[in-house]
Design a protein around this motif. Sequence first.
Motif, PDB file in Angstrom:
ATOM      1  N   THR A  29       0.830  -1.204   0.000  1.00 48.45           N
ATOM      2  CA  THR A  29       0.000   0.000   0.000  1.00 48.45           C
ATOM      3  C   THR A  29       0.866   1.256   0.000  1.00 48.45           C
ATOM      4  O   THR A  29       0.602   2.214  -0.750  1.00 48.45           O
ATOM      5  N   ILE A  30       1.903   1.267   0.817  1.00 45.94           N
ATOM      6  CA  ILE A  30       2.790   2.437   0.881  1.00 45.94           C
ATOM      7  C   ILE A  30       3.548   2.614  -0.431  1.00 45.94           C
ATOM      8  O   ILE A  30       3.660   3.723  -0.957  1.00 45.94           O
ATOM      9  N   ALA A  31       4.048   1.500  -0.991  1.00 39.10           N
ATOM     10  CA  ALA A  31       4.784   1.579  -2.258  1.00 39.10           C
ATOM     11  C   ALA A  31       3.891   2.102  -3.377  1.00 39.10           C
ATOM     12  O   ALA A  31       4.309   2.935  -4.194  1.00 39.10           O
ATOM     13  N   THR A  32       2.637   1.632  -3.417  1.00 42.67           N
ATOM     14  CA  THR A  32       1.706   2.090  -4.450  1.00 42.67           C
ATOM     15  C   THR A  32       1.370   3.562  -4.290  1.00 42.67           C
ATOM     16  O   THR A  32       1.275   4.311  -5.271  1.00 42.67           O
ATOM     17  N   GLU A  33       1.225   4.003  -3.041  1.00 43.90           N
ATOM     18  CA  GLU A  33       0.952   5.417  -2.777  1.00 43.90           C
ATOM     19  C   GLU A  33       2.129   6.282  -3.227  1.00 43.90           C
ATOM     20  O   GLU A  33       1.937   7.365  -3.794  1.00 43.90           O
ATOM     21  N   VAL A  34       3.342   5.813  -2.976  1.00 46.01           N
ATOM     22  CA  VAL A  34       4.537   6.547  -3.417  1.00 46.01           C
ATOM     23  C   VAL A  34       4.547   6.665  -4.937  1.00 46.01           C
ATOM     24  O   VAL A  34       4.808   7.741  -5.499  1.00 46.01           O
ATOM     25  N   MET A  35       4.249   5.552  -5.624  1.00 47.40           N
ATOM     26  CA  MET A  35       4.190   5.566  -7.088  1.00 47.40           C
ATOM     27  C   MET A  35       3.147   6.558  -7.590  1.00 47.40           C
ATOM     28  O   MET A  35       3.383   7.309  -8.544  1.00 47.40           O
ATOM     29  N   SER A  36       1.993   6.546  -6.929  1.00 47.89           N
ATOM     30  CA  SER A  36       0.913   7.433  -7.343  1.00 47.89           C
ATOM     31  C   SER A  36       1.306   8.896  -7.168  1.00 47.89           C
ATOM     32  O   SER A  36       1.121   9.727  -8.071  1.00 47.89           O
ATOM     33  N   ARG A  37       1.872   9.228  -5.998  1.00 47.45           N
ATOM     34  CA  ARG A  37       2.243  10.618  -5.714  1.00 47.45           C
ATOM     35  C   ARG A  37       3.424  11.072  -6.568  1.00 47.45           C
ATOM     36  O   ARG A  37       3.576  12.272  -6.814  1.00 47.45           O
ATOM     37  N   ALA A  38       4.252  10.120  -7.006  1.00 49.16           N
ATOM     38  CA  ALA A  38       5.394  10.469  -7.847  1.00 49.16           C
ATOM     39  C   ALA A  38       5.011  10.606  -9.319  1.00 49.16           C
ATOM     40  O   ALA A  38       5.838  10.980 -10.154  1.00 49.16           O
ATOM     41  N   GLY A  39       3.760  10.284  -9.640  1.00 52.80           N
ATOM     42  CA  GLY A  39       3.292  10.424 -11.013  1.00 52.80           C
ATOM     43  C   GLY A  39       3.619   9.261 -11.917  1.00 52.80           C
ATOM     44  O   GLY A  39       3.422   9.341 -13.132  1.00 52.80           O
ATOM     45  N   LEU A  40       4.105   8.151 -11.351  1.00 55.23           N
ATOM     46  CA  LEU A  40       4.493   7.008 -12.185  1.00 55.23           C
ATOM     47  C   LEU A  40       3.297   6.340 -12.836  1.00 55.23           C
ATOM     48  O   LEU A  40       3.396   5.839 -13.964  1.00 55.23           O
ATOM     49  N   ILE A  41       2.153   6.319 -12.143  1.00 55.89           N
ATOM     50  CA  ILE A  41       0.955   5.704 -12.715  1.00 55.89           C
ATOM     51  C   ILE A  41       0.473   6.523 -13.908  1.00 55.89           C
ATOM     52  O   ILE A  41       0.076   5.977 -14.946  1.00 55.89           O
ATOM     53  N   VAL A  42       0.516   7.833 -13.776  1.00 58.30           N
ATOM     54  CA  VAL A  42       0.104   8.709 -14.877  1.00 58.30           C
ATOM     55  C   VAL A  42       1.006   8.498 -16.092  1.00 58.30           C
ATOM     56  O   VAL A  42       0.540   8.480 -17.237  1.00 58.30           O
ATOM     57  N   LEU A  43       2.305   8.321 -15.860  1.00 61.48           N
ATOM     58  CA  LEU A  43       3.240   8.107 -16.965  1.00 61.48           C
ATOM     59  C   LEU A  43       2.962   6.807 -17.703  1.00 61.48           C
ATOM     60  O   LEU A  43       3.139   6.718 -18.920  1.00 61.48           O
ATOM     61  N   ALA A  44       2.525   5.785 -16.956  1.00 68.27           N
ATOM     62  CA  ALA A  44       2.286   4.474 -17.573  1.00 68.27           C
ATOM     63  C   ALA A  44       0.919   4.366 -18.231  1.00 68.27           C
ATOM     64  O   ALA A  44       0.692   3.483 -19.064  1.00 68.27           O
ATOM     65  N   ALA A  45       0.000   5.247 -17.886  1.00 68.00           N
ATOM     66  CA  ALA A  45      -1.391   5.145 -18.339  1.00 68.00           C
ATOM     67  C   ALA A  45      -1.572   5.174 -19.860  1.00 68.00           C
ATOM     68  O   ALA A  45      -2.450   4.474 -20.380  1.00 68.00           O
ATOM     69  N   PRO A  46      -0.798   5.980 -20.641  1.00 67.16           N
ATOM     70  CA  PRO A  46      -1.031   6.020 -22.092  1.00 67.16           C
ATOM     71  C   PRO A  46      -0.972   4.660 -22.771  1.00 67.16           C
ATOM     72  O   PRO A  46      -1.600   4.466 -23.818  1.00 67.16           O
TER      73      PRO A  46
END
Length: 326
Positions: A29-46
Motif C-alpha cells: 500500500t505504501i509503495a503504491t501510494e509513493v508511485m501514485s504521488r510520484a506520477g508514475l501511474i500517470v506516466l504508464a497510463a497512455p
Amino acid sequence: MSALRFAIHKTLETLQIYWELVRIMVPITIATEVMSRAGLIVLAAPALAPVMGLFGLPPELGLAWLTGMLVGIWGAIAMIFTLVPATSMSVADITVFSALVLIAHGLPIEQKIIQRAGPGFVITTIIRIAGAVVYAMILHHVLETTGWLAEPLNPTWIPVVASTDWLGFLVGLLEALAVMLAILLALAWGLEVLKLTGIMALLMRILAPALRLAGIREETGQFTAVGLFLGISYGGGLLIREARTGNISPRQVFISCVFMGFAHSIIEDTLIVMALGADALGVLAGRLAFAVAATALIACVLRSIPDDRFFSWAFRRTKGEAPAGP
C-alpha cells in the motif's frame, strides 16, 4: 479441548493470519501510494489508452483502470468523472468500465494474498486481467449489438477526489488495518457459530450448484463463499490457514482463488458501481455467470495438466503439501 483453550487457539490462529495480511498490505500500500504521488501511474497510463477501444470506452479511462488495478476500486472510481464528464457517457459505458474494475483491481495486494495460499502470483494475475478483458468485451458487444443501456448516464453519486497529506494517508491505513482485524476475528468466530448451528451447511447447499458448476468442491466452498461476499482479503486469508493444514487439494485451492478473482465482494463493490449508474445485470448477474463459466473452463484445463507441471508454474509446493488431486 476445553472451550477456553479452543477460544485461545482460534484467536491465536486468526492473529497469525492477520499478521500475514499486514505484512503483505502495509508495504505494498505504501509503495503504491509513493508511485501514485510520484506520477508514475500517470506516466504508464497512455499504454492502456488504446486498449479502451476494445470496449468502446474513451481512451482517458485507461488511467482510471490502471489506477484501479494498482490502488484498488476506490482509486478508480474517484477518477472516472474527473477524466470523462458523466454527460458524455452512457449507462452501457459505465457498466462495461465497472465490469473491468470489479474483476481486476487492487492486484498487488489481493494477488499477493492469493500467492500466500499457494497459487502463483503471475499466473493468477494474468488469469484475472484476461478475465476482466474478456468479460468486458463480451458485455460491450452484447450492449452495442442490442442497443441496451444506450441511454445517457445519470449517476446518483459522483465521487469527489479528497486530497490528503501523508499523515492522513497513514491514519487511514491504520484505521483500515484495525477494521480488518475486527472483521477477521468476527469471521473466524462467526464461521464456527454458523457451523455449530447448521446455518453454514444450509448456505452452502444454496451455493453448491453454482460452485459445483465452477469445479469448486465442498472442501473449499465455504472459503470461496466468504471471498464472494466479503472480498479476497478475508476469503483468501482464511484459505491461507486451511491450505497450510494440507487437508485441501492444491488444485482446489487454485480453482477457488481463480473464482474469487473473478467474483468477490459482490455486495459492497456492486453497490458502489451501481451508485455511479452501472446496471445490476451487467455488473452482478452477468459477472457471476461469467465467473462460474470461466472457472469451470479453467478447472477443466487444470485436470489435464500433470502434477509436475502444475507445481512448476501454477502452485508453490510447500512442506507437507497435500496431493494435487482433481
